[in-house]
Design a protein around this motif. Structure first.
Motif, short mmCIF file in Angstrom:
data_model
loop_
_atom_site.label_atom_id
_atom_site.label_comp_id
_atom_site.label_asym_id
_atom_site.label_seq_id
_atom_site.Cartn_x
_atom_site.Cartn_y
_atom_site.Cartn_z
N TYR A 191 40.41 -19.98 23.51
CA TYR A 191 41.01 -21.29 23.28
C TYR A 191 41.10 -21.58 21.78
CZ TYR A 191 40.04 -22.11 28.24
OH TYR A 191 40.00 -22.01 29.61
N SER A 192 42.32 -21.66 21.28
CA SER A 192 42.50 -22.01 19.87
C SER A 192 42.29 -23.50 19.69
CB SER A 192 43.91 -21.62 19.41
OG SER A 192 44.88 -22.43 20.06
N LEU A 193 42.22 -23.93 18.44
CA LEU A 193 42.00 -25.35 18.16
C LEU A 193 43.18 -26.21 18.60
CD1 LEU A 193 40.44 -24.95 14.60
CD2 LEU A 193 39.23 -25.59 16.69
N LYS A 194 44.37 -25.61 18.63
CA LYS A 194 45.56 -26.37 19.02
C LYS A 194 45.81 -26.34 20.52
CE LYS A 194 47.95 -25.63 14.60
NZ LYS A 194 49.17 -25.08 13.95
N HIS A 195 45.06 -25.50 21.23
CA HIS A 195 45.26 -25.39 22.68
C HIS A 195 44.91 -26.72 23.35
CE1 HIS A 195 45.45 -23.19 26.54
NE2 HIS A 195 44.52 -24.06 26.91
N SER A 196 45.81 -27.20 24.20
CA SER A 196 45.61 -28.49 24.86
C SER A 196 44.97 -28.31 26.23
CB SER A 196 46.95 -29.23 25.01
OG SER A 196 47.45 -29.60 23.75
N LEU A 197 44.05 -29.20 26.53
CA LEU A 197 43.35 -29.17 27.81
C LEU A 197 43.54 -30.49 28.53
CD1 LEU A 197 39.93 -27.63 26.67
CD2 LEU A 197 41.68 -26.47 28.01
N SER A 198 43.83 -30.40 29.83
CA SER A 198 43.85 -31.61 30.64
C SER A 198 42.40 -31.97 30.99
CB SER A 198 44.66 -31.39 31.91
OG SER A 198 44.00 -30.44 32.76
N HIS A 199 42.22 -33.14 31.57
CA HIS A 199 40.87 -33.55 31.96
C HIS A 199 40.28 -32.59 32.98
CE1 HIS A 199 38.01 -35.91 34.52
NE2 HIS A 199 37.50 -36.15 33.33
N ASN A 200 41.09 -32.20 33.96
CA ASN A 200 40.61 -31.26 34.99
C ASN A 200 40.28 -29.90 34.39
OD1 ASN A 200 40.82 -33.12 37.04
ND2 ASN A 200 42.89 -32.50 37.65
N GLU A 201 41.08 -29.45 33.44
CA GLU A 201 40.82 -28.15 32.80
C GLU A 201 39.53 -28.20 31.98
OE1 GLU A 201 45.34 -26.37 32.16
OE2 GLU A 201 44.48 -27.77 30.68
N LEU A 202 39.31 -29.31 31.31
CA LEU A 202 38.09 -29.45 30.51
C LEU A 202 36.86 -29.50 31.42
CD1 LEU A 202 36.64 -29.82 27.85
CD2 LEU A 202 37.16 -32.27 27.95
N CYS A 203 36.96 -30.25 32.52
CA CYS A 203 35.84 -30.31 33.48
C CYS A 203 35.57 -28.92 34.06
CB CYS A 203 36.16 -31.29 34.60
SG CYS A 203 36.10 -33.02 34.11
N GLY A 204 36.64 -28.19 34.37
CA GLY A 204 36.49 -26.84 34.90
C GLY A 204 35.84 -25.91 33.90
N LEU A 205 36.22 -26.01 32.63
CA LEU A 205 35.64 -25.17 31.58
C LEU A 205 34.15 -25.48 31.40
CD1 LEU A 205 35.78 -23.17 29.25
CD2 LEU A 205 36.63 -25.03 27.80
N LEU A 206 33.80 -26.75 31.40
CA LEU A 206 32.40 -27.14 31.23
C LEU A 206 31.56 -26.68 32.43
CD1 LEU A 206 32.87 -30.74 29.79
CD2 LEU A 206 32.16 -28.69 28.55
N GLY A 207 32.14 -26.77 33.63
CA GLY A 207 31.42 -26.29 34.81
C GLY A 207 31.22 -24.79 34.77
N THR A 208 32.23 -24.07 34.29
CA THR A 208 32.12 -22.61 34.16
C THR A 208 31.04 -22.24 33.16
OG1 THR A 208 34.46 -22.30 34.71
CG2 THR A 208 33.36 -20.51 33.52
N LEU A 209 30.99 -22.96 32.04
CA LEU A 209 29.97 -22.70 31.03
C LEU A 209 28.57 -22.94 31.58
CD1 LEU A 209 31.64 -24.35 27.91
CD2 LEU A 209 31.16 -21.92 28.21
N GLN A 210 28.42 -24.00 32.36
CA GLN A 210 27.12 -24.31 32.96
C GLN A 210 26.65 -23.19 33.87
OE1 GLN A 210 27.10 -27.94 35.27
NE2 GLN A 210 25.16 -27.43 36.26
N LYS A 211 27.54 -22.68 34.72
CA LYS A 211 27.18 -21.60 35.64
C LYS A 211 27.00 -20.28 34.92
CE LYS A 211 29.57 -23.72 39.58
NZ LYS A 211 30.70 -23.59 40.54
N GLN A 212 27.87 -20.01 33.94
CA GLN A 212 27.81 -18.75 33.23
C GLN A 212 26.54 -18.63 32.40
OE1 GLN A 212 29.95 -16.27 33.77
NE2 GLN A 212 28.61 -14.99 32.51
N LEU A 213 26.07 -19.76 31.89
CA LEU A 213 24.82 -19.75 31.11
C LEU A 213 23.66 -19.32 32.00
CD1 LEU A 213 23.11 -20.27 28.65
CD2 LEU A 213 23.16 -22.72 29.16
N LEU A 214 23.59 -19.85 33.21
CA LEU A 214 22.51 -19.49 34.12
C LEU A 214 22.61 -18.03 34.53
CD1 LEU A 214 20.04 -20.56 35.59
CD2 LEU A 214 21.52 -21.24 37.48
N THR A 215 23.84 -17.55 34.75
CA THR A 215 24.06 -16.14 35.09
C THR A 215 23.59 -15.24 33.95
OG1 THR A 215 25.97 -16.72 36.47
CG2 THR A 215 25.78 -14.43 35.77
#
Length: 355
Positions: A191-215
């Protein structure tokens, strides 16, 4: 005449009179026994109620002390996060318009996402650990007060046992931050600095990070561990120094007993379930704060997109809203302190150890 008539009556009805006498005597004896049993039962119930009330009062005092420790150590968590994920220094550098501006912004991106992850995990882990530790210690102290023999633990052992919480906010969180940063780099590099995220995409990314950290923690701690994403046991390695806890054959028996009980409870299925529940609850609170910030920045949750560059300060504000100057006012912290399932686990531990 009357006397002879009375004697004659007694002779004719001697068996009936004997039966009545036996019944009356038995009834009286039974009444006395029942009364004695009822009085004993009432005394036992009164004693049990008083003991239960005393236990509850001791537990409430223990929880109050634990709350103060949590607030105090959360300040140290904030210091560790601010020191190792220092966005202010980079922000100050950006104001001087350096040539490596893009590199600094990318570093800010890593820091902001890592702050979000660390706050959600670290606060929950600290609260669960201290609840377990203080419930064990409180139960032992309550047992000491009831015991007519020598105390179960000494004052020096008590202080030594309390000091293990420092690992949580020093070496433990430092190691955790390093892992979190690596996961963020791996998952957000595309994700570049100019890449745009919708609210759902941002929530999905944060959820992925949460799970990936535990993995990632599962892989780092023990490559043979289960791949179950619900397994919270790797987090224990950042809450307590397991090497010292399990490899101290020369440690005093009292201290080793406390450490063994602590590890057993932290690794139990019930505690793991509650740890998972508190972490999910914390991230739910963080997500709500993030959603409010996203709405302020975009005026819409369903149609608007926000560039990653604007997500960076948004996530930093989320972290600072929890670990700000006055931690106790944070709604997420208050939810952790009043967590019903964690409170019930604490009381069960306290009662079991005290008895």
């Amino acid at each position: 005449m009357v006397f002879s008539g009375l004697c004659s009556f007694c002779k004719r009805h001697k068996w009936k009179l004997a039966t009545v006498s036996i019944v009356c005597t038995g009834g009286y004896v039974g009444y006395k026994c029942l009364r004695g049993w009822l009085e004993k039962y009432r005394d036992e119930q009164t004693t049990a109620q008083m003991e239960s009330l005393r236990m509850l009062q001791s537990f409430e005092t223990n929880m109050s002390t634990c709350n103060n420790m949590i607030i105090s150590l959360l300040q140290e968590v904030r210091s560790a996060v601010n020191e190792q994920l220092n966005s202010k220094k980079i922000t100050a550098s950006l104001k001087s318009k350096p040539t490596n501006k893009v590199e600094l912004w990318n570093e800010l991106k890593i820091i902001s996402f890592a702050q979000y992850l660390v706050v959600g995990y670290a606060c929950s882990m600290l609260v669960v650990f201290l609840r377990v530790q203080m419930s064990i210690l409180g139960g032992v102290m309550c047992h000491n007060n009831d015991s007519e023999i020598d105390p179960v633990i000494s004052e020096d052992t008590e202080k030594k046992f309390l000091s293990i919480a420092q690992y949580n906010v020093t070496k433990g969180i430092a190691k955790f931050i390093e892992v979190a940063k690596r996961v963020v780099v791996s998952e957000t590099d595309r994700y570049s600095l100019k890449h745009s995220l919708s609210h759902n995409e941002l929530c999905g990314l944060l959820g992925t990070l949460q799970k990936q950290l535990l993995t990632s923690l599962l892989t780092i701690v023990d490559s043979s561990s289960s791949d179950d994403e619900q397994d919270m046991t790797p987090l224990i390695n950042f809450m307590i120094d397991k090497d010292k806890a399990t490899t101290t054959p020369t440690a005093e028996p009292q201290y080793q007993m406390l450490m063994d009980v602590t590890l057993d409870i932290l690794e139990s299925k019930e505690c793991q379930y509650i740890l998972k529940h508190t972490i999910n609850g914390s991230f739910s609170q963080l997500s709500s704060i993030m959603t409010n910030g996203f709405l302020s920045a975009s005026q819409s949750l369903s149609t608007a997109n926000v560039p990653v560059a604007r997500v960076i300060p948004l996530l930093s504000d989320v972290a600072h809203s929890v670990l700000g100057d006055n931690v106790v006012e944070s709604y997420m912290v208050q939810e952790l302190l009043s967590h019903n399932q964690l409170r019930l686990l604490s009381y069960n531990i306290f009662e079991a150890v005290a008895n």
